[in-house]
Enzyme design. Structure first.
Site, PDB file in Angstrom:
ATOM      1  N   GLU A  46      -6.046  -1.170   2.925  1.00 57.76           N
ATOM      2  CA  GLU A  46      -4.893  -1.202   2.035  1.00 57.76           C
ATOM      3  C   GLU A  46      -4.791  -2.533   1.303  1.00 57.76           C
ATOM      4  O   GLU A  46      -5.111  -3.593   1.856  1.00 57.76           O
ATOM      5  CB  GLU A  46      -3.587  -0.976   2.797  1.00 57.76           C
ATOM      6  N   THR A  47      -4.319  -2.432   0.076  1.00 57.92           N
ATOM      7  CA  THR A  47      -3.844  -3.574  -0.692  1.00 57.92           C
ATOM      8  C   THR A  47      -2.373  -3.319  -0.987  1.00 57.92           C
ATOM      9  O   THR A  47      -2.021  -2.247  -1.495  1.00 57.92           O
ATOM     10  CB  THR A  47      -4.620  -3.740  -2.006  1.00 57.92           C
TER      11      THR A  47
END
Length: 261
Positions: A46-47
């Site tokens: 995830e970002t």
């Protein structure tokens, strides 16, 4: 445009373990396509992007391929960045997601605690004859808002499971959680999400919104210890309180960088 990017290992107190997340603070939202491309370039589970909005921070999460409804470890990492890199001093940070509502992260010493809504889970009939993604049928199958939950007899079954990601990707879900009672903790788990661009997630905070109410009911206790049995591994302290779950862990800074977009 230059943006600061932080990479944080979440749900661990040791570098190179837990779940890495990229955190990108913004003054204003970028185009969705640009945020998705940044997440793909980072190539982490995830970002997270956040924008300050009055007394709260609006937050969004992207895997390398899609935007997701909720991400625990990247929210924990975002709070870590705010406290340890950006000077936040309040004892609790309020985040807001347009997909999951209000989310809180409290700080006590080195420990950060997510305050998330519980998942709504229910038993389902599952056709194992049509599913070849896991070699061993689960003893119980449930479905939450975005994930399947497969319950097994013991920790060894979960640890030794060799998933077929191509087959798992055929299920209409964000991914699947497999879980069992733990040998040294209350429960263990793994998370597979090829549908979302993540074959196996190292430590999945959002999956514990499903796992905590399930195991709290099975074990008749509200405070639980958990371990995710990925190669990197991660430890979580969990609590069920009404329709909310508290998920606690530590974070470690790996990198501070600058991206040009």
């Amino acid at each position: 445009m230059k943006l600061t990017l932080f990479q944080i290992d979440a749900f661990t107190n040791q570098l190179f373990s837990g779940n890495p997340a990229a955190i990108c603070p913004l003054e204003a939202w970028l185009e969705d396509d640009k945020m998705q491309k940044i997440a793909a370039e980072n190539n982490l589970a995830e970002t997270a992007f956040f924008v300050k909005n009055g007394g709260q921070y609006d937050i969004r999460w992207f895997t390398p391929t899609v935007e997701v409804d909720l991400c625990g470890h990247a929210t924990l990492a975002a709070a870590f960045v705010l406290y340890h890199q950006l000077g936040e001093v309040t004892p609790e940070i309020l985040f807001y997601s347009h997909r999951s509502g209000h989310l809180r992260v409290a700080k006590e010493g080195n420990m950060l605690t997510l305050n998330f809504p519980v998942d709504q889970i229910h038993d389902i009939d599952f056709d194992w004859g049509m599913f070849k993604g896991l070699a061993i049928p689960a003893k119980e199958v449930l479905k939450g808002k975005t994930d399947y939950l497969f319950v097994y007899e013991n920790e060894r079954q979960v640890a030794d499971m060799k998933p077929d990601f191509f087959e798992i990707a055929k299920l209409k879900a964000r991914g699947i959680i497999i879980t069992a009672p733990g040998d040294e903790v209350d429960f263990v788990s793994r998370f597979f999400g090829p549908q979302s661009g993540i074959d196996e997630d190292p430590v999945t905070g959002s999956a514990h919104t499903t796992l905590i109410p399930y195991w709290s009911n099975k074990l008749n206790k509200s405070q639980l210890t958990a371990k995710q049995l990925s190669a990197r591994g991660g430890n979580l302290a969990c609590e069920l309180l009404g329709d909310r779950v508290y998920i606690s862990g530590e974070c470690v800074l790996y990198m501070v960088g600058e991206i040009c977009v």
